[in-house]
Design a protein around this motif. Structure first.
Motif, PDB file in Angstrom:
ATOM      1  N   ASN A 228       0.844  -1.169   0.000  1.00  0.00           N
ATOM      2  CA  ASN A 228       0.000   0.000   0.000  1.00  0.00           C
ATOM      3  C   ASN A 228       0.897   1.244   0.000  1.00  0.00           C
ATOM      4  N   PRO A 229       0.819   2.068  -1.034  1.00  0.00           N
ATOM      5  CA  PRO A 229       1.697   3.239  -1.111  1.00  0.00           C
ATOM      6  C   PRO A 229       1.258   4.410  -0.237  1.00  0.00           C
ATOM      7  N   PHE A 230       0.071   4.338   0.361  1.00  0.00           N
ATOM      8  CA  PHE A 230      -0.451   5.437   1.150  1.00  0.00           C
ATOM      9  C   PHE A 230      -0.181   5.227   2.631  1.00  0.00           C
ATOM     10  N   SER A 231       0.113   6.325   3.330  1.00  0.00           N
ATOM     11  CA  SER A 231       0.330   6.225   4.767  1.00  0.00           C
ATOM     12  C   SER A 231      -1.001   5.917   5.448  1.00  0.00           C
ATOM     13  N   GLU A 232      -0.930   5.371   6.657  1.00  0.00           N
ATOM     14  CA  GLU A 232      -2.144   5.020   7.395  1.00  0.00           C
ATOM     15  C   GLU A 232      -3.020   6.239   7.646  1.00  0.00           C
ATOM     16  N   GLU A 233      -2.409   7.381   7.818  1.00  0.00           N
ATOM     17  CA  GLU A 233      -3.167   8.582   8.131  1.00  0.00           C
ATOM     18  C   GLU A 233      -3.961   9.083   6.918  1.00  0.00           C
ATOM     19  N   THR A 234      -3.626   8.645   5.720  1.00  0.00           N
ATOM     20  CA  THR A 234      -4.350   9.071   4.513  1.00  0.00           C
ATOM     21  C   THR A 234      -5.803   8.638   4.581  1.00  0.00           C
ATOM     22  N   GLU A 235      -6.046   7.408   4.988  1.00  0.00           N
ATOM     23  CA  GLU A 235      -7.419   6.910   5.054  1.00  0.00           C
ATOM     24  C   GLU A 235      -8.267   7.698   6.042  1.00  0.00           C
ATOM     25  N   SER A 236      -7.672   8.092   7.148  1.00  0.00           N
ATOM     26  CA  SER A 236      -8.432   8.845   8.150  1.00  0.00           C
ATOM     27  C   SER A 236      -8.727  10.275   7.702  1.00  0.00           C
ATOM     28  N   GLN A 237      -7.994  10.771   6.716  1.00  0.00           N
ATOM     29  CA  GLN A 237      -8.201  12.140   6.240  1.00  0.00           C
ATOM     30  C   GLN A 237      -8.799  12.188   4.833  1.00  0.00           C
TER      31      GLN A 237
ATOM     32  N   LEU B  62      10.357   2.069   0.174  1.00  0.00           N
ATOM     33  CA  LEU B  62       9.515   2.908  -0.668  1.00  0.00           C
ATOM     34  C   LEU B  62       8.756   3.887   0.227  1.00  0.00           C
ATOM     35  N   PRO B  63       8.908   5.188  -0.005  1.00  0.00           N
ATOM     36  CA  PRO B  63       8.216   6.162   0.843  1.00  0.00           C
ATOM     37  C   PRO B  63       6.706   6.113   0.634  1.00  0.00           C
ATOM     38  N   GLU B  64       5.969   6.411   1.687  1.00  0.00           N
ATOM     39  CA  GLU B  64       4.511   6.422   1.612  1.00  0.00           C
ATOM     40  C   GLU B  64       4.022   7.783   1.153  1.00  0.00           C
ATOM     41  N   ILE B  65       2.866   7.788   0.521  1.00  0.00           N
ATOM     42  CA  ILE B  65       2.226   9.026   0.097  1.00  0.00           C
ATOM     43  C   ILE B  65       1.411   9.548   1.271  1.00  0.00           C
ATOM     44  N   THR B  66       1.683  10.775   1.664  1.00  0.00           N
ATOM     45  CA  THR B  66       1.013  11.355   2.825  1.00  0.00           C
ATOM     46  C   THR B  66      -0.170  12.219   2.400  1.00  0.00           C
ATOM     47  N   PRO B  67      -1.101  12.458   3.319  1.00  0.00           N
ATOM     48  CA  PRO B  67      -2.241  13.317   3.006  1.00  0.00           C
ATOM     49  C   PRO B  67      -1.818  14.721   2.583  1.00  0.00           C
ATOM     50  N   SER B  68      -0.771  15.247   3.195  1.00  0.00           N
ATOM     51  CA  SER B  68      -0.331  16.596   2.833  1.00  0.00           C
ATOM     52  C   SER B  68       0.210  16.635   1.407  1.00  0.00           C
ATOM     53  N   GLU B  69       0.898  15.575   0.973  1.00  0.00           N
ATOM     54  CA  GLU B  69       1.378  15.520  -0.411  1.00  0.00           C
ATOM     55  C   GLU B  69       0.207  15.493  -1.396  1.00  0.00           C
ATOM     56  N   ILE B  70      -0.819  14.732  -1.053  1.00  0.00           N
ATOM     57  CA  ILE B  70      -1.994  14.655  -1.924  1.00  0.00           C
ATOM     58  C   ILE B  70      -2.690  16.010  -1.982  1.00  0.00           C
ATOM     59  N   SER B  71      -2.875  16.637  -0.834  1.00  0.00           N
ATOM     60  CA  SER B  71      -3.524  17.946  -0.790  1.00  0.00           C
ATOM     61  C   SER B  71      -2.741  18.990  -1.572  1.00  0.00           C
TER      62      SER B  71
END
Length: 85
Positions: A1-10, A46-55
């Motif tokens: 999963n390339p997304f950080s755990e915090e992505t789902e919560s946000q 492999l770095p995770e994609i964070t919510p701030s990067e997506i935003s």
């Protein structure tokens, strides 16, 4: 999963920030992130994609499309800061 755990919560916050964009726009934002991460990948973890990067990527596309100003005080021609422009 390339997304950080915090992505789902946000996800709702991210979705709200993507209002006015098409699915293709969002796809382009994610592609830009993964391309950048791949270019900087050192082969270790492999770095995770964070919510701030997506935003940030979504905001960049909105600014490019003229849906949002870079200072975020005005969006789609409406002044949201409470002052007149």
């Amino acid at each position: 999963n390339p997304f950080s755990e915090e992505t789902e919560s946000q996800i709702e916050k991210i979705a709200t920030g993507a209002e006015g964009l098409t699915g293709r726009d969002i796809q382009q934002a994610l592609l830009a992130i993964t391309t950048r991460l791949k270019a900087n990948y050192d082969g270790a973890v492999l770095p995770e994609i964070t919510p701030s990067e997506i935003s940030e990527a979504i905001e960049l596309i909105k600014t490019t499309r003229g849906l949002s100003s870079p200072n975020k005080a005005r969006t789609i021609g409406f002044n949201t800061s409470g002052s007149s422009a």
